[in-house]
Design an enzyme around this catalytic site. Structure first.
Site, PDB file in Angstrom:
ATOM      1  N   THR A  14     -23.049  13.274 -30.626  1.00  0.00           N
ATOM      2  CA  THR A  14     -23.426  13.113 -29.224  1.00  0.00           C
ATOM      3  C   THR A  14     -24.865  12.632 -29.108  1.00  0.00           C
ATOM      4  O   THR A  14     -25.788  13.287 -29.601  1.00  0.00           O
ATOM      5  CB  THR A  14     -23.269  14.452 -28.455  1.00  0.00           C
ATOM      6  N   ARG A  44     -13.929  27.747 -33.229  1.00  0.00           N
ATOM      7  CA  ARG A  44     -14.137  28.489 -31.978  1.00  0.00           C
ATOM      8  C   ARG A  44     -13.182  28.101 -30.851  1.00  0.00           C
ATOM      9  O   ARG A  44     -13.124  28.790 -29.830  1.00  0.00           O
ATOM     10  CB  ARG A  44     -15.582  28.258 -31.497  1.00  0.00           C
ATOM     11  N   ALA A  97     -18.717  15.777 -20.908  1.00  0.00           N
ATOM     12  CA  ALA A  97     -19.319  17.020 -20.405  1.00  0.00           C
ATOM     13  C   ALA A  97     -20.174  16.808 -19.162  1.00  0.00           C
ATOM     14  O   ALA A  97     -20.230  17.669 -18.289  1.00  0.00           O
ATOM     15  CB  ALA A  97     -20.148  17.671 -21.508  1.00  0.00           C
ATOM     16  N   HIS A 127     -28.352  12.274 -27.646  1.00  0.00           N
ATOM     17  CA  HIS A 127     -29.148  13.206 -26.848  1.00  0.00           C
ATOM     18  C   HIS A 127     -28.390  14.511 -26.618  1.00  0.00           C
ATOM     19  O   HIS A 127     -28.155  14.930 -25.483  1.00  0.00           O
ATOM     20  CB  HIS A 127     -29.538  12.571 -25.506  1.00  0.00           C
TER      21      HIS A 127
END
Length: 202
Positions: A91, A132, A61, A93
């Protein structure tokens, strides 16, 4: 079931003549592949010519905004789409990655005056992401509904939100800069007084 915003007309969602850039993060690949599949399928349904879709993949990301910026600087795109998935338990942090990627994408959209659909999922667990992935991928492809009013010189809620976020960030940066400047001056004054005291003691 596929949901369509009733405020979006068929003309808004007509993708003919548009060039779209898609940046996909590979991290959590099963989710991002599903996002990309749904997004690209919807783009084709909306009559975006396949040769007018540039699909780029990056590791995660945090690299997505870098690739988006490269496409924006390349020019010729009517809109860009960001695809990715950040899961809290998987993930390191989580908040940092989610906030930094989201903020950078918002800033890019404002800087380049280019619609960018942010479909980077941020979920608590893998099951939420799976639930989603398809709808979010389809929704991202409908960035056309933002493009058409902008091309016509209109304003959209999407862009008003982006401007409000940018204003808030700018004010925060200004406050930080003032605080740092004040602290720097205070340290400088302290050093100056110390030198004077030390000089008087000689």
């Amino acid at each position: 079931m596929q949901h369509t915003d009733p405020s979006h007309t068929q003309a808004d969602l007509d993708g003919r003549g548009l060039r779209i850039g898609v940046v996909q993060a590979r991290f959590n690949a099963d989710i991002t592949e599903a996002l990309a599949t749904a997004c690209l399928h919807e783009l084709r349904n909306l009559q975006v010519d396949e040769v007018q879709i540039q699909h780029v993949q990056v590791p995660g990301a945090l690299e997505v905004p870098v690739a988006l910026q490269a496409l924006a600087l390349q020019g010729g795109f009517h809109a860009l789409i960001a695809l990715g998935c950040i899961i809290r338990g998987e993930t390191y942090h989580f908040e940092l990655v989610a906030n930094e990627s989201g903020s950078a994408i918002t800033q890019l959209a404002l800087t380049h005056r280019l619609p960018i659909a942010n479909a980077i999922l941020t979920t608590e667990n893998h099951a939420q992401a799976v639930a989603r992935q398809t709808e979010k991928g389809r929704d991202a492809a409908r960035i056309h509904a933002v493009i058409r009013p902008v091309q016509a010189g209109g304003d959209t809620p999407h862009h008003r939100i982006l401007r409000r976020k940018a204003d808030q960030r700018r004010r925060s940066d200004e406050d930080t800069a003032v605080h740092v400047d004040q602290r720097r001056r205070a340290i400088g004054d302290l050093g100056h007084r110390r030198r004077i005291v030390e000089g008087n003691g000689d």
